[in-house]
Every structure is written in C-alpha cells, then in structure tokens.
Write a protein that holds these residues in place. Structure first.
Motif, PDB file in Angstrom:
ATOM      1  N   THR A  12      -4.028  -5.194   1.389  1.00  0.00           N
ATOM      2  CA  THR A  12      -3.398  -4.111   2.145  1.00  0.00           C
ATOM      3  C   THR A  12      -3.925  -4.149   3.559  1.00  0.00           C
ATOM      4  O   THR A  12      -4.883  -4.846   3.864  1.00  0.00           O
ATOM      5  CB  THR A  12      -3.715  -2.726   1.529  1.00  0.00           C
ATOM      6  OG1 THR A  12      -5.105  -2.471   1.653  1.00  0.00           O
ATOM      7  CG2 THR A  12      -3.273  -2.649   0.075  1.00  0.00           C
ATOM      8  N   GLU A  23       0.812  -1.221   0.000  1.00  0.00           N
ATOM      9  CA  GLU A  23       0.000   0.000   0.000  1.00  0.00           C
ATOM     10  C   GLU A  23       0.840   1.264   0.000  1.00  0.00           C
ATOM     11  O   GLU A  23       0.327   2.345  -0.247  1.00  0.00           O
ATOM     12  CB  GLU A  23      -0.974   0.000   1.171  1.00  0.00           C
ATOM     13  CG  GLU A  23      -0.320   0.087   2.523  1.00  0.00           C
ATOM     14  CD  GLU A  23      -1.320  -0.001   3.651  1.00  0.00           C
ATOM     15  OE1 GLU A  23      -1.308   0.894   4.503  1.00  0.00           O
ATOM     16  OE2 GLU A  23      -2.097  -0.961   3.680  1.00  0.00           O
ATOM     17  N   THR A  24       2.150   1.148   0.251  1.00  0.00           N
ATOM     18  CA  THR A  24       3.052   2.290   0.170  1.00  0.00           C
ATOM     19  C   THR A  24       4.066   2.025  -0.934  1.00  0.00           C
ATOM     20  O   THR A  24       4.664   0.952  -0.980  1.00  0.00           O
ATOM     21  CB  THR A  24       3.784   2.514   1.501  1.00  0.00           C
ATOM     22  OG1 THR A  24       2.816   2.719   2.537  1.00  0.00           O
ATOM     23  CG2 THR A  24       4.694   3.727   1.435  1.00  0.00           C
ATOM     24  N   THR A  34       0.978   6.648  -0.622  1.00  0.00           N
ATOM     25  CA  THR A  34       0.112   5.620  -0.049  1.00  0.00           C
ATOM     26  C   THR A  34      -1.101   5.449  -0.942  1.00  0.00           C
ATOM     27  O   THR A  34      -1.752   6.434  -1.305  1.00  0.00           O
ATOM     28  CB  THR A  34      -0.335   6.021   1.373  1.00  0.00           C
ATOM     29  OG1 THR A  34       0.835   6.224   2.170  1.00  0.00           O
ATOM     30  CG2 THR A  34      -1.191   4.940   1.996  1.00  0.00           C
ATOM     31  N   HIS A  92      -5.243  -1.495   5.127  1.00  0.00           N
ATOM     32  CA  HIS A  92      -6.089  -0.331   5.390  1.00  0.00           C
ATOM     33  C   HIS A  92      -7.081  -0.676   6.507  1.00  0.00           C
ATOM     34  O   HIS A  92      -7.659  -1.752   6.510  1.00  0.00           O
ATOM     35  CB  HIS A  92      -6.883   0.072   4.141  1.00  0.00           C
ATOM     36  CG  HIS A  92      -6.078   0.855   3.152  1.00  0.00           C
ATOM     37  ND1 HIS A  92      -5.495   2.058   3.457  1.00  0.00           N
ATOM     38  CD2 HIS A  92      -5.780   0.619   1.862  1.00  0.00           C
ATOM     39  CE1 HIS A  92      -4.867   2.515   2.399  1.00  0.00           C
ATOM     40  NE2 HIS A  92      -5.014   1.648   1.418  1.00  0.00           N
TER      41      HIS A  92
END
Length: 59
Positions: free
Chosen positions: A55, A12-13, A31, A57
C-alpha cells in the motif's frame, strides 16, 4: 448467525455493498488501517491486505 466473511484485497481502499445486490447495503468506501485490515460497519465483512501486496500508506 453466519461467520463474518473475510476478503483478501490488493488495494488500501475497498468498496463494500454487502454483496447481496438489492438486499445488500449502500456502497461504502473503506481505507485499510496501517495494520492492513478494516471491517465494514454495515455487514461486518473483514477486508485484509493480501500477503505480499503493498500500500502507499505514508506516501
């Protein structure tokens, strides 16, 4: 004008330096959005989450 490059990622990064070595741009870390994508503000590269990748999140 060249079409924007799309890069599939599994995290995700992501880091982007423009890919041009000394001709690129400063390294920036981006991100992904909840929708699984982000565009580099310098070069316009489009990063998308690879299908099936997860991810964290909302951890």
């Amino acid at each position: 004008m060249q079409p924007t490059e799309t890069i599939q990622v599994e995290t995700e990064t992501v880091g982007c330096d423009g890919g041009g070595g000394a001709l690129g741009h400063p390294m920036v870390y981006l991100t992904l959005t909840a929708g699984g994508h982000v565009d580099c503000p310098y070069c316009g590269r489009h990063f998308v989450l690879k299908e099936g990748a997860k991810t964290s999140h909302g951890h």
